[in-house]
Enzyme design. Structure first.
Site, PDB file in Angstrom:
ATOM      1  N   ASP A  36       0.842  -1.199   0.000  1.00 35.23           N
ATOM      2  CA  ASP A  36       0.000   0.000   0.000  1.00 35.23           C
ATOM      3  C   ASP A  36       0.873   1.243   0.000  1.00 35.23           C
ATOM      4  O   ASP A  36       1.650   1.462   0.935  1.00 35.23           O
ATOM      5  CB  ASP A  36      -0.887   0.010   1.250  1.00 35.23           C
ATOM      6  CG  ASP A  36      -2.008  -1.012   1.142  1.00 35.23           C
ATOM      7  OD1 ASP A  36      -2.742  -0.973   0.135  1.00 35.23           O
ATOM      8  OD2 ASP A  36      -2.144  -1.839   2.062  1.00 35.23           O
ATOM      9  N   GLY A 143      -7.159   4.036   3.045  1.00 40.55           N
ATOM     10  CA  GLY A 143      -6.328   4.880   3.914  1.00 40.55           C
ATOM     11  C   GLY A 143      -5.863   4.194   5.175  1.00 40.55           C
ATOM     12  O   GLY A 143      -4.793   4.505   5.684  1.00 40.55           O
ATOM     13  N   PHE A 144      -6.655   3.254   5.680  1.00 41.65           N
ATOM     14  CA  PHE A 144      -6.311   2.660   6.976  1.00 41.65           C
ATOM     15  C   PHE A 144      -6.629   1.168   7.006  1.00 41.65           C
ATOM     16  O   PHE A 144      -7.713   0.766   6.575  1.00 41.65           O
ATOM     17  CB  PHE A 144      -7.094   3.352   8.099  1.00 41.65           C
ATOM     18  CG  PHE A 144      -6.816   4.825   8.148  1.00 41.65           C
ATOM     19  CD1 PHE A 144      -5.724   5.314   8.854  1.00 41.65           C
ATOM     20  CD2 PHE A 144      -7.628   5.722   7.454  1.00 41.65           C
ATOM     21  CE1 PHE A 144      -5.445   6.681   8.868  1.00 41.65           C
ATOM     22  CE2 PHE A 144      -7.354   7.079   7.456  1.00 41.65           C
ATOM     23  CZ  PHE A 144      -6.267   7.565   8.164  1.00 41.65           C
ATOM     24  N   GLY A 146      -7.505  -2.342   9.177  1.00 47.64           N
ATOM     25  CA  GLY A 146      -8.224  -2.645  10.416  1.00 47.64           C
ATOM     26  C   GLY A 146      -9.611  -2.033  10.514  1.00 47.64           C
ATOM     27  O   GLY A 146     -10.172  -1.955  11.602  1.00 47.64           O
ATOM     28  N   ASP A 177     -10.250  -5.399  -1.410  1.00 49.65           N
ATOM     29  CA  ASP A 177      -9.289  -4.871  -0.438  1.00 49.65           C
ATOM     30  C   ASP A 177     -10.034  -4.166   0.690  1.00 49.65           C
ATOM     31  O   ASP A 177     -10.763  -3.198   0.446  1.00 49.65           O
ATOM     32  CB  ASP A 177      -8.354  -3.888  -1.165  1.00 49.65           C
ATOM     33  CG  ASP A 177      -7.207  -3.409  -0.284  1.00 49.65           C
ATOM     34  OD1 ASP A 177      -7.073  -3.893   0.855  1.00 49.65           O
ATOM     35  OD2 ASP A 177      -6.448  -2.542  -0.763  1.00 49.65           O
ATOM     36  N   SER A 200      -5.861  -7.754   8.572  1.00 48.92           N
ATOM     37  CA  SER A 200      -6.124  -8.060   9.985  1.00 48.92           C
ATOM     38  C   SER A 200      -7.243  -9.087  10.189  1.00 48.92           C
ATOM     39  O   SER A 200      -7.314  -9.704  11.250  1.00 48.92           O
ATOM     40  CB  SER A 200      -6.454  -6.766  10.729  1.00 48.92           C
ATOM     41  OG  SER A 200      -7.390  -6.015   9.983  1.00 48.92           O
TER      42      SER A 200
HETATM   43  C1  DX5 Z   1      -6.444   0.245   3.104  1.00 48.02           C
HETATM   44  C2  DX5 Z   1      -5.451  -0.603   2.363  1.00 48.02           C
HETATM   45  C3  DX5 Z   1      -5.599  -2.041   2.654  1.00 48.02           C
HETATM   46  C4  DX5 Z   1      -5.465  -2.408   4.096  1.00 48.02           C
HETATM   47  C5  DX5 Z   1      -6.218  -3.671   4.320  1.00 48.02           C
HETATM   48  O1  DX5 Z   1      -6.548   1.476   2.519  1.00 48.02           O
HETATM   49  O2  DX5 Z   1      -5.574  -0.435   0.976  1.00 48.02           O
HETATM   50  O3  DX5 Z   1      -4.755  -2.838   1.831  1.00 48.02           O
HETATM   51  O4  DX5 Z   1      -4.134  -2.500   4.519  1.00 48.02           O
HETATM   52  O5  DX5 Z   1      -6.121  -4.063   5.634  1.00 48.02           O
HETATM   53  P1  DX5 Z   1      -7.348  -4.784   6.370  1.00 48.02           P
HETATM   54  O6  DX5 Z   1      -7.637  -6.046   5.654  1.00 48.02           O
HETATM   55  O7  DX5 Z   1      -6.835  -4.977   7.742  1.00 48.02           O
HETATM   56  O8  DX5 Z   1      -8.522  -3.850   6.280  1.00 48.02           O
HETATM   57 ZN    ZN Z   2      -4.488  -1.889  -0.389  1.00 55.69          ZN
END
Ligand code: DX5
Ligand code: ZN
Length: 225
Positions: A36, A143-144, A146, A177, A200
């Site tokens: 990411d 963006g995040f 979890g 995703d 996660s």
């Molecule tokens: C969020 C990212 C994801 C994220 C997924 O913006 O693009 O790839 O790391 O993590 P989980 O599966 O924990 O939501």
């Molecule tokens: Zn991603």
């Protein structure tokens, strides 16, 4: 039945265990490593960059699944160590020149994916048929890690699969995703997805080792048959 692909997201792991996690991913032959990249503009967070990707090449031979959450990726693709066999996803919302970005990715020998935020209609893919190898559906706001999967994610996946079929791309990969979990992956497959970012809720689930989590994730996906 389409082949199911898994890509652990390195953002959800811990740097201190990265070398052994990478070894496990190689031993277990996961399909890609999800990286990411965030610029603090397209998404309100910063993550992983060009140096991280370069170093990763020395640590692991698996192909990368590079998720660019950056504004105007078309201007900066050459800064990244993109190699033949990688997947690179660019967000439809991030540039007026999405076609140029997709063409550039293919010219580097990688597979060109268009990523869609939760609010972007599946039909936005329609003009991109000649340039696409797959699509990435965000099931959370990017963006995040979890977060909790958003209501409507399954419908969005089903819409995107229907649009890919309409575009004459039945073999295109549809990646999901955001909070993909042991509990929801079978439903996401039935909705039309066949590639999953493991974070996660699955490959980095706190309840198990990475190796056990890979087995659990594959078994959970197998339950969709
Ligand atoms: C969020 C990212 C994801 C994220 C997924 O913006 O693009 O790839 O790391 O993590 P989980 O599966 O924990 O939501
Ligand atoms: Zn991603």
């Amino acid at each position: 039945m389409r082949k199911i692909l898994w890509a652990p997201t390195l953002l959800s792991g811990h740097l201190s265990t990265l070398p052994q996690d990478l070894k496990t991913f190689e031993e277990k032959a996961v399909d890609y490593l999800h990286v990411d990249v965030m610029d603090g503009h397209f998404v309100p967070n910063y993550a992983l960059g060009t140096g991280f990707i370069r170093d990763l090449r020395d640590m692991c031979s698996l192909p990368l699944d590079i998720h660019l959450m950056i504004e105007k990726p078309d201007l900066n693709l050459d800064r990244f160590d993109i190699r033949p066999g990688d997947i690179v996803s660019v967000h439809i919302e991030s540039t007026p020149h999405i076609v140029r970005a997709l063409e550039h990715i293919r010219a580097l020998g990688a597979k060109a994916f268009a990523a869609l935020c939760p609010g972007t209609p599946a039909e936005a893919l329609l003009p991109l048929a000649p340039f696409l190898d797959g699509a990435l559906c965000m099931s959370v706001n990017p963006g995040f890690p979890g977060q909790k999967i958003l209501p409507g994610a399954e419908e969005h996946i089903a819409d995107i699969r229907a649009v890919l079929d309409r575009m004459g791309l039945p073999d295109a990969v549809l990646e999901v995703d955001g909070n993909v979990s042991f509990d929801n992956v079978a439903r996401l497959i039935r909705a039309g997805a066949n590639m999953f970012v493991g974070g996660s809720g699955s490959l980095f689930h706190a309840g198990g080792s990475v190796a056990d989590n890979i087995d659990c994730a594959r078994a959970a996906a197998g339950a969709a048959d």
